[in-house]
Motif scaffolding. Sequence first.
Motif, PDB file in Angstrom:
ATOM      1  N   MET A  85       0.512  15.635  -1.970  1.00 40.35           N
ATOM      2  CA  MET A  85       0.941  16.818  -2.728  1.00 40.35           C
ATOM      3  C   MET A  85       2.273  16.555  -3.430  1.00 40.35           C
ATOM      4  O   MET A  85       2.496  17.015  -4.556  1.00 40.35           O
ATOM      5  CB  MET A  85       1.050  18.020  -1.795  1.00 40.35           C
ATOM      6  N   VAL A  86       3.157  15.806  -2.774  1.00 41.61           N
ATOM      7  CA  VAL A  86       4.442  15.459  -3.388  1.00 41.61           C
ATOM      8  C   VAL A  86       4.238  14.450  -4.513  1.00 41.61           C
ATOM      9  O   VAL A  86       4.891  14.531  -5.557  1.00 41.61           O
ATOM     10  CB  VAL A  86       5.407  14.904  -2.314  1.00 41.61           C
ATOM     11  N   VAL A  87       3.316  13.509  -4.316  1.00 40.73           N
ATOM     12  CA  VAL A  87       3.021  12.510  -5.352  1.00 40.73           C
ATOM     13  C   VAL A  87       2.563  13.193  -6.641  1.00 40.73           C
ATOM     14  O   VAL A  87       2.889  12.749  -7.744  1.00 40.73           O
ATOM     15  CB  VAL A  87       1.957  11.507  -4.860  1.00 40.73           C
ATOM     16  N   TRP A  88       1.821  14.283  -6.520  1.00 40.26           N
ATOM     17  CA  TRP A  88       1.350  15.028  -7.700  1.00 40.26           C
ATOM     18  C   TRP A  88       2.520  15.537  -8.546  1.00 40.26           C
ATOM     19  O   TRP A  88       2.359  15.801  -9.734  1.00 40.26           O
ATOM     20  CB  TRP A  88       0.480  16.196  -7.272  1.00 40.26           C
ATOM     21  N   ALA A  89       3.681  15.701  -7.925  1.00 44.73           N
ATOM     22  CA  ALA A  89       4.840  16.215  -8.660  1.00 44.73           C
ATOM     23  C   ALA A  89       5.462  15.152  -9.562  1.00 44.73           C
ATOM     24  O   ALA A  89       6.308  15.481 -10.406  1.00 44.73           O
ATOM     25  CB  ALA A  89       5.897  16.732  -7.679  1.00 44.73           C
ATOM     26  N   VAL A 114      12.928  19.357  -8.093  1.00 45.51           N
ATOM     27  CA  VAL A 114      12.785  20.779  -7.754  1.00 45.51           C
ATOM     28  C   VAL A 114      11.377  21.050  -7.237  1.00 45.51           C
ATOM     29  O   VAL A 114      11.189  21.730  -6.216  1.00 45.51           O
ATOM     30  CB  VAL A 114      13.080  21.667  -8.981  1.00 45.51           C
ATOM     31  N   LEU A 115      10.380  20.510  -7.918  1.00 48.53           N
ATOM     32  CA  LEU A 115       8.987  20.741  -7.533  1.00 48.53           C
ATOM     33  C   LEU A 115       8.671  20.096  -6.188  1.00 48.53           C
ATOM     34  O   LEU A 115       7.944  20.682  -5.372  1.00 48.53           O
ATOM     35  CB  LEU A 115       8.047  20.210  -8.620  1.00 48.53           C
ATOM     36  N   MET A 116       9.200  18.904  -5.946  1.00 47.08           N
ATOM     37  CA  MET A 116       9.002  18.266  -4.646  1.00 47.08           C
ATOM     38  C   MET A 116       9.538  19.159  -3.525  1.00 47.08           C
ATOM     39  O   MET A 116       8.893  19.332  -2.481  1.00 47.08           O
ATOM     40  CB  MET A 116       9.731  16.919  -4.599  1.00 47.08           C
ATOM     41  N   PHE A 117      10.717  19.738  -3.761  1.00 49.54           N
ATOM     42  CA  PHE A 117      11.335  20.612  -2.768  1.00 49.54           C
ATOM     43  C   PHE A 117      10.480  21.863  -2.549  1.00 49.54           C
ATOM     44  O   PHE A 117      10.265  22.289  -1.403  1.00 49.54           O
ATOM     45  CB  PHE A 117      12.740  21.003  -3.233  1.00 49.54           C
ATOM     46  N   ILE A 118       9.976  22.449  -3.638  1.00 51.02           N
ATOM     47  CA  ILE A 118       9.142  23.649  -3.533  1.00 51.02           C
ATOM     48  C   ILE A 118       7.866  23.344  -2.743  1.00 51.02           C
ATOM     49  O   ILE A 118       7.463  24.115  -1.860  1.00 51.02           O
ATOM     50  CB  ILE A 118       8.786  24.185  -4.938  1.00 51.02           C
ATOM     51  N   VAL A 119       7.230  22.229  -3.059  1.00 42.05           N
ATOM     52  CA  VAL A 119       5.997  21.829  -2.351  1.00 42.05           C
ATOM     53  C   VAL A 119       6.270  21.673  -0.865  1.00 42.05           C
ATOM     54  O   VAL A 119       5.497  22.143  -0.016  1.00 42.05           O
ATOM     55  CB  VAL A 119       5.438  20.517  -2.949  1.00 42.05           C
ATOM     56  N   SER A 120       7.366  21.001  -0.529  1.00 42.38           N
ATOM     57  CA  SER A 120       7.676  20.767   0.894  1.00 42.38           C
ATOM     58  C   SER A 120       7.959  22.070   1.626  1.00 42.38           C
ATOM     59  O   SER A 120       7.601  22.219   2.794  1.00 42.38           O
ATOM     60  CB  SER A 120       8.869  19.817   1.026  1.00 42.38           C
ATOM     61  N   LYS A 121       8.583  23.025   0.949  1.00 41.15           N
ATOM     62  CA  LYS A 121       8.895  24.299   1.586  1.00 41.15           C
ATOM     63  C   LYS A 121       7.648  25.161   1.786  1.00 41.15           C
ATOM     64  O   LYS A 121       7.500  25.851   2.794  1.00 41.15           O
ATOM     65  CB  LYS A 121       9.936  25.074   0.765  1.00 41.15           C
ATOM     66  N   ILE A 122       6.745  25.133   0.811  1.00 42.18           N
ATOM     67  CA  ILE A 122       5.542  25.974   0.902  1.00 42.18           C
ATOM     68  C   ILE A 122       4.510  25.389   1.864  1.00 42.18           C
ATOM     69  O   ILE A 122       3.907  26.110   2.667  1.00 42.18           O
ATOM     70  CB  ILE A 122       4.923  26.165  -0.503  1.00 42.18           C
ATOM     71  N   PHE A 123       4.300  24.081   1.794  1.00 39.22           N
ATOM     72  CA  PHE A 123       3.212  23.477   2.563  1.00 39.22           C
ATOM     73  C   PHE A 123       3.680  22.597   3.723  1.00 39.22           C
ATOM     74  O   PHE A 123       2.884  22.255   4.589  1.00 39.22           O
ATOM     75  CB  PHE A 123       2.329  22.632   1.637  1.00 39.22           C
TER      76      PHE A 123
END
Length: 614
Positions: free
Chosen positions: A360-364, A400-409
């Motif tokens: 999911m982080v790689v997608w960012a 920013v997106l990596m951080f958001i992904v990690s916080k949500i999932f």
Amino acid sequence: MNCIALLGQPNSGKSTVFNQLTGSRQHVGNWPGKTVEKKEGTYSYNNVKYTLVDLPGSYGLSGNSDEEVITEKYIKGGAADLVCVLIDASQLERSMYMLADFAQMDVPAIVILNMMDVATGQGKSIDHRLLSERLGIPVLPFTAADGKGFDSLKQLIEKELESPHKMTSAPDVSSKTQMNSVEKAKYEWVDRILSGVTTIPDGGYRLSKFDNIILKPFWGKIVTVGVILVGFLAAMMIMAPFMSVASMLPGALGKPIANFLTGLRVHPWLVSVFSLLIPNTFYFCISMASFVFGVNIVFGFLEEIGFLARAAYQFDGALSKLGLQGKAVAPILMGMGCTIGGASGTRVMDNWGQKMLTMMVVWAVPCASIWSVIPVISGMFFPAWGTALVCLGIVAYIFVLMFIVSKIFGNKLVPEESRSGMIMELPPYHKAHWKYIIKEAWIKSFDMFKRALKTVTLVSIIFWVFSFSPSGNVESSLLYKVGTFIEPVTRFFGMGWRTFMAFISAAFAKEAVLGTLNAVFAGQSNIADVAFNAGTGSVDTGVLSQIMAQTISGAEALAFMFATTFSVPCLMALSTTYKESHSLKWTAKTAGFYVGAALVLSCIVYHVSLPFLG
């Protein structure tokens, strides 16, 4: 049917043994109700069929994670007739901790003392007979990666199923009530069992000159990133011959098939499906499989020689803030070149949750294809310094997106209570087993091809139905009708029907973006054609630039660029994620999140920039 379970810590060689025994006779999914990978396979020996279960890799059986809970329940439930416990001979003291937990279970078992070649290379001598005598179960010296000795393993398994042995020694933890006392008892048991078993040369292990560089806080990170990027280039070189051959398929098959079917007066839609869609689908799938082949050879090599352990050490602190281990640095960096490679590279992660979160982080991370498109579009609306700012904004939003992904999932996939600092011994460098690496890469790439063929064909047909135009005019396609119908909604997100259609096609292939823009703005080509024959060579960007600049605002162009960059990377990346995760639910969650997040980002960028860009 006889059931054999493989038990061991991550990187103990379980997957190597599993793959060598089962080959292509295996299937992978998730344990019921858990986001934990389940691998089962079969093999035959002396006309007897055996089922092999690769239990989740974990460092103990104390029930502190889903992996440990599943493994403990499976073993105690008696589903396995025999448990093969894999221990890393090169790091024997650390690897024995798993056995200290297992010793308290009344289950038939054998010990596979794997990586004996590495231990020998370290100058270590292990008395496996003495170890077997103290444990009460057979101990087999083994080197799984060289492909030898598997007949001996099969013979031992056959023999133990007839006359099983159980461990006769275990840590005394029955009277312990405090956790630290229990842990101390386990380590004391390991020390007693190994006393006199291992002989280590004087001086022990010394850091090499390369380690003295790669383990430095700053330069080590620079070297690590450089090595992985070189690895990506090597993977591209490996895949290039396969892609070159595959790229000939559409041209070689398309026209003859079209002429043949047209002569039979087949409907034009079916002609286009068989002459353009199917040959290109094979091209996509072969390209995907060849990339997986190259990536697995590179990652297999780096893991075999011990480099990935160093990379994990360097980046563990930074990536732990995202809920990931240091090993995730390799697939994330590979994702800069291609998301398919990044998703495939998550095979190095210790468990399914870490693997899924890494994907999911790689997608960012925008792949190389998007960087060939964004500067072109930006240059149509902004001067050079403005294009530079757009690119810097995209780079900043990645983090920013990596951080958001990690916080949500992150907490769902890798719960806080299961996270801990990385404790590891750096394995010594040793030569790679190329035969094993190539065999493993071939198995994975062929499996990818089979799975991708189903997924890509299905999604391609759906896209084809919406984008096909009998007249070649975009206005007669379903995609146009749907796009114009929902334009009042897409306008809120900063995109008109033209840019929104290009946004949709970008989820199929980023290379198709310029072709789609050319089709919807200049009306010079069929959307279906440009999506399946993606490329920029046939697009006159000068003409397209004039038309787009007169048709849409700079704010809409900016919103479109950000939305396209951070939406679904491409259809092949989607298929790879599904193949690697074995979870339709989580693949759909990932795709849904990125589409939704891209539209929200587009909306914000559009409305913020509108007063300035018009």
